[in-house]
Design a protein around this motif. Structure first.
Motif, PDB file in Angstrom:
ATOM      1  N   GLY A   1       6.670  11.993  15.368  1.00  0.00           N
ATOM      2  CA  GLY A   1       7.199  13.020  15.034  1.00  0.00           C
ATOM      3  C   GLY A   1       8.288  13.270  13.561  1.00  0.00           C
ATOM      4  N   SER A   2       8.329  12.689  13.036  1.00  0.00           N
ATOM      5  CA  SER A   2       8.690  12.050  12.141  1.00  0.00           C
ATOM      6  C   SER A   2       8.043  12.023  10.554  1.00  0.00           C
ATOM      7  CB  SER A   2       9.465  10.896  11.713  1.00  0.00           C
ATOM      8  OG  SER A   2       9.976  11.058  13.312  1.00  0.00           O
ATOM      9  N   ALA A   3       8.512  12.198   9.150  1.00  0.00           N
ATOM     10  CA  ALA A   3       8.015  12.023   8.185  1.00  0.00           C
ATOM     11  C   ALA A   3       7.971  10.011   7.628  1.00  0.00           C
ATOM     12  CB  ALA A   3       9.288  12.614   7.066  1.00  0.00           C
ATOM     13  N   PRO A   4       7.053  10.157   6.947  1.00  0.00           N
ATOM     14  CA  PRO A   4       7.303   8.518   6.873  1.00  0.00           C
ATOM     15  C   PRO A   4       8.337   8.113   6.226  1.00  0.00           C
ATOM     16  CG  PRO A   4       5.100   9.857   6.222  1.00  0.00           C
ATOM     17  CD  PRO A   4       5.867  11.419   6.358  1.00  0.00           C
ATOM     18  N   GLU A   5       8.655   6.673   6.390  1.00  0.00           N
ATOM     19  CA  GLU A   5       9.628   6.244   5.934  1.00  0.00           C
ATOM     20  C   GLU A   5       9.068   4.820   5.543  1.00  0.00           C
ATOM     21  OE1 GLU A   5      13.742   3.718   6.989  1.00  0.00           O
ATOM     22  OE2 GLU A   5      12.312   4.555   8.704  1.00  0.00           O
ATOM     23  N   THR A   6       9.698   4.958   4.001  1.00  0.00           N
ATOM     24  CA  THR A   6       8.647   4.039   2.892  1.00  0.00           C
ATOM     25  C   THR A   6       9.313   2.146   3.667  1.00  0.00           C
ATOM     26  OG1 THR A   6       7.826   5.731   1.390  1.00  0.00           O
ATOM     27  CG2 THR A   6       8.389   2.726   1.051  1.00  0.00           C
ATOM     28  N   ILE A   7       8.666   1.229   4.003  1.00  0.00           N
ATOM     29  CA  ILE A   7       9.564   0.180   4.240  1.00  0.00           C
ATOM     30  C   ILE A   7       9.085  -0.907   2.997  1.00  0.00           C
ATOM     31  CG2 ILE A   7       9.545  -1.619   5.911  1.00  0.00           C
ATOM     32  CD1 ILE A   7      10.082   1.098   6.855  1.00  0.00           C
ATOM     33  N   VAL A   8       7.826  -0.604   1.924  1.00  0.00           N
ATOM     34  CA  VAL A   8       7.231  -1.737   1.038  1.00  0.00           C
ATOM     35  C   VAL A   8       6.824  -1.029   0.023  1.00  0.00           C
ATOM     36  CG1 VAL A   8       6.590  -3.760   0.936  1.00  0.00           C
ATOM     37  CG2 VAL A   8       7.481  -4.175   3.575  1.00  0.00           C
ATOM     38  N   THR A   9       7.313  -1.314  -0.768  1.00  0.00           N
ATOM     39  CA  THR A   9       7.186  -1.128  -1.963  1.00  0.00           C
ATOM     40  C   THR A   9       6.661  -2.230  -3.080  1.00  0.00           C
ATOM     41  OG1 THR A   9       8.520  -0.506  -3.021  1.00  0.00           O
ATOM     42  CG2 THR A   9       7.995   1.240  -1.609  1.00  0.00           C
ATOM     43  N   GLY A  10       6.024  -2.144  -4.074  1.00  0.00           N
ATOM     44  CA  GLY A  10       5.927  -2.748  -4.811  1.00  0.00           C
ATOM     45  C   GLY A  10       4.878  -3.934  -4.819  1.00  0.00           C
ATOM     46  N   THR A  11       4.014  -4.388  -3.498  1.00  0.00           N
ATOM     47  CA  THR A  11       3.260  -5.381  -3.239  1.00  0.00           C
ATOM     48  C   THR A  11       1.774  -5.461  -3.282  1.00  0.00           C
ATOM     49  OG1 THR A  11       2.346  -6.829  -1.342  1.00  0.00           O
ATOM     50  CG2 THR A  11       2.531  -4.327  -1.092  1.00  0.00           C
ATOM     51  N   ILE A  12       0.969  -6.179  -3.570  1.00  0.00           N
ATOM     52  CA  ILE A  12      -0.445  -5.668  -4.259  1.00  0.00           C
ATOM     53  C   ILE A  12      -1.161  -5.813  -2.877  1.00  0.00           C
ATOM     54  CG2 ILE A  12      -2.175  -6.276  -5.726  1.00  0.00           C
ATOM     55  CD1 ILE A  12       0.102  -8.420  -7.334  1.00  0.00           C
ATOM     56  N   VAL A  13      -1.133  -4.717  -2.389  1.00  0.00           N
ATOM     57  CA  VAL A  13      -2.064  -4.755  -1.028  1.00  0.00           C
ATOM     58  C   VAL A  13      -3.804  -5.366  -1.219  1.00  0.00           C
ATOM     59  CG1 VAL A  13      -0.806  -3.769  -0.288  1.00  0.00           C
ATOM     60  CG2 VAL A  13      -3.056  -2.618  -1.247  1.00  0.00           C
ATOM     61  N   GLY A  14      -4.254  -5.812   0.058  1.00  0.00           N
ATOM     62  CA  GLY A  14      -5.801  -5.924  -0.166  1.00  0.00           C
ATOM     63  C   GLY A  14      -6.720  -4.799  -0.684  1.00  0.00           C
ATOM     64  N   ASP A  15      -7.542  -4.630  -0.276  1.00  0.00           N
ATOM     65  CA  ASP A  15      -8.548  -3.939  -0.525  1.00  0.00           C
ATOM     66  C   ASP A  15      -9.866  -4.485  -0.073  1.00  0.00           C
ATOM     67  OD1 ASP A  15     -10.469  -1.520  -1.190  1.00  0.00           O
ATOM     68  OD2 ASP A  15     -10.563  -2.080  -2.946  1.00  0.00           O
ATOM     69  N   PRO A  16     -10.336  -3.687   1.859  1.00  0.00           N
ATOM     70  CA  PRO A  16      -9.304  -3.057   1.954  1.00  0.00           C
ATOM     71  C   PRO A  16      -7.910  -3.442   2.712  1.00  0.00           C
ATOM     72  CG  PRO A  16     -10.777  -3.609   4.141  1.00  0.00           C
ATOM     73  CD  PRO A  16     -11.187  -4.454   2.502  1.00  0.00           C
ATOM     74  N   ALA A  17      -6.883  -2.530   2.625  1.00  0.00           N
ATOM     75  CA  ALA A  17      -5.762  -3.403   2.918  1.00  0.00           C
ATOM     76  C   ALA A  17      -5.515  -3.005   4.318  1.00  0.00           C
ATOM     77  CB  ALA A  17      -3.912  -2.193   1.807  1.00  0.00           C
ATOM     78  N   GLY A  18      -5.914  -4.604   5.392  1.00  0.00           N
ATOM     79  CA  GLY A  18      -5.965  -3.717   7.327  1.00  0.00           C
ATOM     80  C   GLY A  18      -4.256  -4.433   6.578  1.00  0.00           C
ATOM     81  N   ILE A  19      -4.008  -4.169   8.481  1.00  0.00           N
ATOM     82  CA  ILE A  19      -2.794  -4.403   9.016  1.00  0.00           C
ATOM     83  C   ILE A  19      -2.792  -4.132  10.561  1.00  0.00           C
ATOM     84  CG2 ILE A  19      -2.585  -1.472   9.235  1.00  0.00           C
ATOM     85  CD1 ILE A  19       0.839  -2.302   8.119  1.00  0.00           C
ATOM     86  N   ALA A  20      -1.860  -4.834  11.013  1.00  0.00           N
ATOM     87  CA  ALA A  20      -1.480  -4.921  12.311  1.00  0.00           C
ATOM     88  C   ALA A  20      -0.922  -5.489  13.087  1.00  0.00           C
ATOM     89  CB  ALA A  20      -3.415  -6.232  12.904  1.00  0.00           C
ATOM     90  N   LEU A  21      -0.681  -5.272  13.930  1.00  0.00           N
ATOM     91  CA  LEU A  21       0.726  -6.030  15.059  1.00  0.00           C
ATOM     92  C   LEU A  21       0.564  -7.407  15.607  1.00  0.00           C
ATOM     93  CD1 LEU A  21       1.374  -2.311  16.308  1.00  0.00           C
ATOM     94  CD2 LEU A  21       3.501  -3.744  14.497  1.00  0.00           C
ATOM     95  N   THR A  22       1.755  -7.743  15.957  1.00  0.00           N
ATOM     96  CA  THR A  22       1.580  -8.618  16.781  1.00  0.00           C
ATOM     97  C   THR A  22       1.628  -8.449  18.116  1.00  0.00           C
ATOM     98  OG1 THR A  22       4.005  -8.353  16.645  1.00  0.00           O
ATOM     99  CG2 THR A  22       3.361 -10.498  15.263  1.00  0.00           C
TER     100      THR A  22
END
Length: 289
Positions: A198-219
């Motif tokens: 229910g909230s707007a996106p909050e930017t946590i990280v900027t200026g990084t070089i992400v992968g392609d695809p830019a995978g993401i996962a949680l512990t």
């Protein structure tokens, strides 16, 4: 295939009392593997790589803990970017140029999730729902051409938008969802967002070089977010985000031998991940926290 016990700077793995991480090459010398995911119990790793007809889905029996050679499950995919595994491990969902495709894990039978065909799906996660598994994906809303995060039942049905308010120029990629519904999303422009329900996106990280695809996962304990990325020197790494503090650190032991970073996914029930080092002679890794 060797196993190395490694110290992880800046993060305390919950599944290893020794504070280390195990990294194993589950399959090597692959043809541009781009994304990989373990089954919920970690006994099989599925991955995507190039084949003569485009891209294929492959499986590593034993979850990369033995010497089993990869076996091909399906082919005929085009411009695939991500995959996710159903809670019963019987179905693999793939995002490719045609939309979302369900692939039966044992025989490779393919069927489209037709309702998502026009949403340009990119990154995938899969979460349990009251009536069955739900596919969460990044894409573009065909009604207004704006980027967002969407969900659709694995069995097919209505596509619903669950996160909005992103910059119209955002190039959303990977997505992972916490138990409370908070989504973490990568952007090919070098950003990572946190989106509470229910909230707007909050930017946590900027200026990084992400992968392609830019995978993401949680512990498994949801204290740390892993983002597939590349160092300024052009070597593979995983960016670690402390959920509570918002601070970051880097893990690159062993995987820094790669020059391209691909998808990363965690087994639903374990602190076991699969990650891709992209390139000719690419590698799929099993990583245990």
């Amino acid at each position: 295939m060797s196993v190395l016990a490694l110290a992880l700077s800046g993060c305390t793995p919950t599944a290893d009392d020794g504070g280390g991480v195990e990294v194993r090459a589950a399959a090597e010398n692959l043809d541009r593997p781009i994304d990989a995911a373990p089954t919920p119990d970690g006994t099989v790793i599925f991955f995507l790589q190039d084949v003569a007809t485009g891209q294929g889905l492959f499986a590593i029996d034993g979850g990369g803990e033995g010497d089993a050679a990869p076996r091909q499950v399906a082919d005929g995919l085009a411009d695939a970017t991500s995959l996710a595994i159903s809670s019963d491990a019987n179905t693999v969902v793939v995002a490719d140029a045609t939309g979302l495709t369900r692939i039966t894990a044992d025989d490779g039978t393919m069927a489209a999730i037709a309702e998502a065909a026009t949403y340009q799906p990119r990154g995938l996660d899969l979460i349990p729902g009251a009536a069955g598994d739900i596919v969460v994906f990044t894409g573009v809303d065909p009604t207004d051409n704006t980027p967002g995060v969407f969900e659709v039942p694995l069995a097919g049905g209505t596509v619903e938008r669950i996160a909005t308010g992103f910059d119209p120029a955002a190039e959303l990629d990977g997505v992972t969802v916490m138990a409370d519904g908070t989504a973490w999303v990568t952007d090919q422009r070098g950003m990572v967002y946190q989106v509470e329900t229910g909230s707007a996106p909050e930017t946590i990280v900027t200026g990084t070089i992400v992968g392609d695809p830019a995978g993401i996962a949680l512990t498994l304990d949801e204290t740390t977010v892993l983002v597939s990325s590349v160092s300024a020197a052009g070597t593979s790494q995983v960016l670690l985000i402390d959920v509570a503090a918002g601070t970051t650190s880097v893990f690159d032991d062993v995987i820094r031998a790669n020059s391209g970073s691909g998808g990363v996914h965690r087994a639903r029930d374990l602190a076991t991940f699969a990650w891709c080092g992209i390139g000719a002679g690419g590698t799929v890794y099993r990583i245990e926290f």
